[in-house]
Scaffold this motif. Sequence first.
Motif, PDB file in Angstrom:
ATOM      1  N   VAL A 123      -0.422  -6.165  -6.572  1.00 57.95           N
ATOM      2  CA  VAL A 123       0.883  -5.538  -6.723  1.00 57.95           C
ATOM      3  C   VAL A 123       1.630  -5.679  -5.401  1.00 57.95           C
ATOM      4  O   VAL A 123       1.097  -5.363  -4.344  1.00 57.95           O
ATOM      5  CB  VAL A 123       0.739  -4.041  -7.082  1.00 57.95           C
ATOM      6  CG1 VAL A 123       2.092  -3.386  -7.191  1.00 57.95           C
ATOM      7  CG2 VAL A 123      -0.042  -3.881  -8.365  1.00 57.95           C
ATOM      8  N   SER A 124       2.846  -6.156  -5.484  1.00 59.55           N
ATOM      9  CA  SER A 124       3.628  -6.261  -4.257  1.00 59.55           C
ATOM     10  C   SER A 124       4.423  -4.972  -4.052  1.00 59.55           C
ATOM     11  O   SER A 124       4.978  -4.411  -4.995  1.00 59.55           O
ATOM     12  CB  SER A 124       4.570  -7.461  -4.318  1.00 59.55           C
ATOM     13  OG  SER A 124       5.481  -7.292  -5.371  1.00 59.55           O
ATOM     14  N   VAL A 125       4.427  -4.511  -2.837  1.00 63.95           N
ATOM     15  CA  VAL A 125       5.127  -3.280  -2.480  1.00 63.95           C
ATOM     16  C   VAL A 125       6.207  -3.639  -1.475  1.00 63.95           C
ATOM     17  O   VAL A 125       5.960  -4.403  -0.538  1.00 63.95           O
ATOM     18  CB  VAL A 125       4.140  -2.248  -1.875  1.00 63.95           C
ATOM     19  CG1 VAL A 125       4.856  -0.997  -1.445  1.00 63.95           C
ATOM     20  CG2 VAL A 125       3.034  -1.935  -2.866  1.00 63.95           C
ATOM     21  N   ALA A 126       7.373  -3.095  -1.671  1.00 68.51           N
ATOM     22  CA  ALA A 126       8.477  -3.376  -0.750  1.00 68.51           C
ATOM     23  C   ALA A 126       8.137  -2.869   0.647  1.00 68.51           C
ATOM     24  O   ALA A 126       7.516  -1.818   0.808  1.00 68.51           O
ATOM     25  CB  ALA A 126       9.754  -2.710  -1.249  1.00 68.51           C
ATOM     26  N   ALA A 127       8.529  -3.612   1.645  1.00 70.92           N
ATOM     27  CA  ALA A 127       8.297  -3.215   3.032  1.00 70.92           C
ATOM     28  C   ALA A 127       9.163  -2.006   3.372  1.00 70.92           C
ATOM     29  O   ALA A 127      10.254  -1.826   2.811  1.00 70.92           O
ATOM     30  CB  ALA A 127       8.618  -4.371   3.967  1.00 70.92           C
ATOM     31  N   LEU A 128       8.667  -1.192   4.267  1.00 68.53           N
ATOM     32  CA  LEU A 128       9.398  -0.016   4.714  1.00 68.53           C
ATOM     33  C   LEU A 128      10.654  -0.440   5.470  1.00 68.53           C
ATOM     34  O   LEU A 128      10.581  -1.265   6.387  1.00 68.53           O
ATOM     35  CB  LEU A 128       8.502   0.832   5.627  1.00 68.53           C
ATOM     36  CG  LEU A 128       9.147   2.039   6.276  1.00 68.53           C
ATOM     37  CD1 LEU A 128       9.503   3.083   5.226  1.00 68.53           C
ATOM     38  CD2 LEU A 128       8.213   2.642   7.304  1.00 68.53           C
ATOM     39  N   ASP A 129      11.788   0.101   5.086  1.00 70.18           N
ATOM     40  CA  ASP A 129      13.057  -0.202   5.752  1.00 70.18           C
ATOM     41  C   ASP A 129      13.286   0.855   6.826  1.00 70.18           C
ATOM     42  O   ASP A 129      13.689   1.980   6.523  1.00 70.18           O
ATOM     43  CB  ASP A 129      14.200  -0.202   4.740  1.00 70.18           C
ATOM     44  CG  ASP A 129      15.546  -0.533   5.371  1.00 70.18           C
ATOM     45  OD1 ASP A 129      15.588  -0.873   6.581  1.00 70.18           O
ATOM     46  OD2 ASP A 129      16.558  -0.447   4.660  1.00 70.18           O
ATOM     47  N   MET A 130      13.013   0.506   8.072  1.00 71.73           N
ATOM     48  CA  MET A 130      13.142   1.460   9.178  1.00 71.73           C
ATOM     49  C   MET A 130      14.592   1.877   9.392  1.00 71.73           C
ATOM     50  O   MET A 130      14.862   2.895  10.018  1.00 71.73           O
ATOM     51  CB  MET A 130      12.579   0.849  10.469  1.00 71.73           C
ATOM     52  CG  MET A 130      11.084   0.617  10.427  1.00 71.73           C
ATOM     53  SD  MET A 130      10.150   2.142  10.438  1.00 71.73           S
ATOM     54  CE  MET A 130      10.322   2.595  12.146  1.00 71.73           C
ATOM     55  N   GLY A 131      15.541   1.117   8.857  1.00 70.53           N
ATOM     56  CA  GLY A 131      16.948   1.461   8.979  1.00 70.53           C
ATOM     57  C   GLY A 131      17.316   2.724   8.207  1.00 70.53           C
ATOM     58  O   GLY A 131      18.378   3.307   8.439  1.00 70.53           O
ATOM     59  N   CYS A 132      16.443   3.144   7.294  1.00 70.01           N
ATOM     60  CA  CYS A 132      16.707   4.359   6.510  1.00 70.01           C
ATOM     61  C   CYS A 132      16.411   5.627   7.302  1.00 70.01           C
ATOM     62  O   CYS A 132      16.820   6.712   6.895  1.00 70.01           O
ATOM     63  CB  CYS A 132      15.861   4.360   5.237  1.00 70.01           C
ATOM     64  SG  CYS A 132      16.321   3.070   4.082  1.00 70.01           S
TER      65      CYS A 132
END
Length: 142
Positions: A20-29
Amino acid sequence: MSAFEHSSYPEVAKLTIPDVSVAALDMGCLPPVLKRFVEDGAMRMQAPVDFIVVAALCSVGAAIGTSIRVQPKAMDTRYQIVPTLWGAIIGDPSSMKSPSISFALNPIQSLEGEMRIGHKNAELEYKANKKIFDMKLKQVEA
């Protein structure tokens, strides 16, 4: 025949990790202060930023506590809920889970220590004032 040799137990199956692919954490959030804190900790400990982010966000949520409520229905002011953050960190053994949690919780634990000292001082002051009040009350009653 022992209980462990009982034939009704199923065969042990090996767990497989799903692809399962998981989206990378967006540190900009993240707010800038939290982003710098997380990046600094991850760099110094060589730990995944995800581990620190999860613990830090839950720590911030705990610090906010019940002081903020969310009103999901625009016209229903009686229906308000307290948002609660839950987090889980999953990783292999020795993947820096516990150190990441400790790092992220350190600021709130420092605040807790300061508040504990302040509470103890306020309690001592209350007890001293109560003794003075009780002595004055006895004089008045006499």
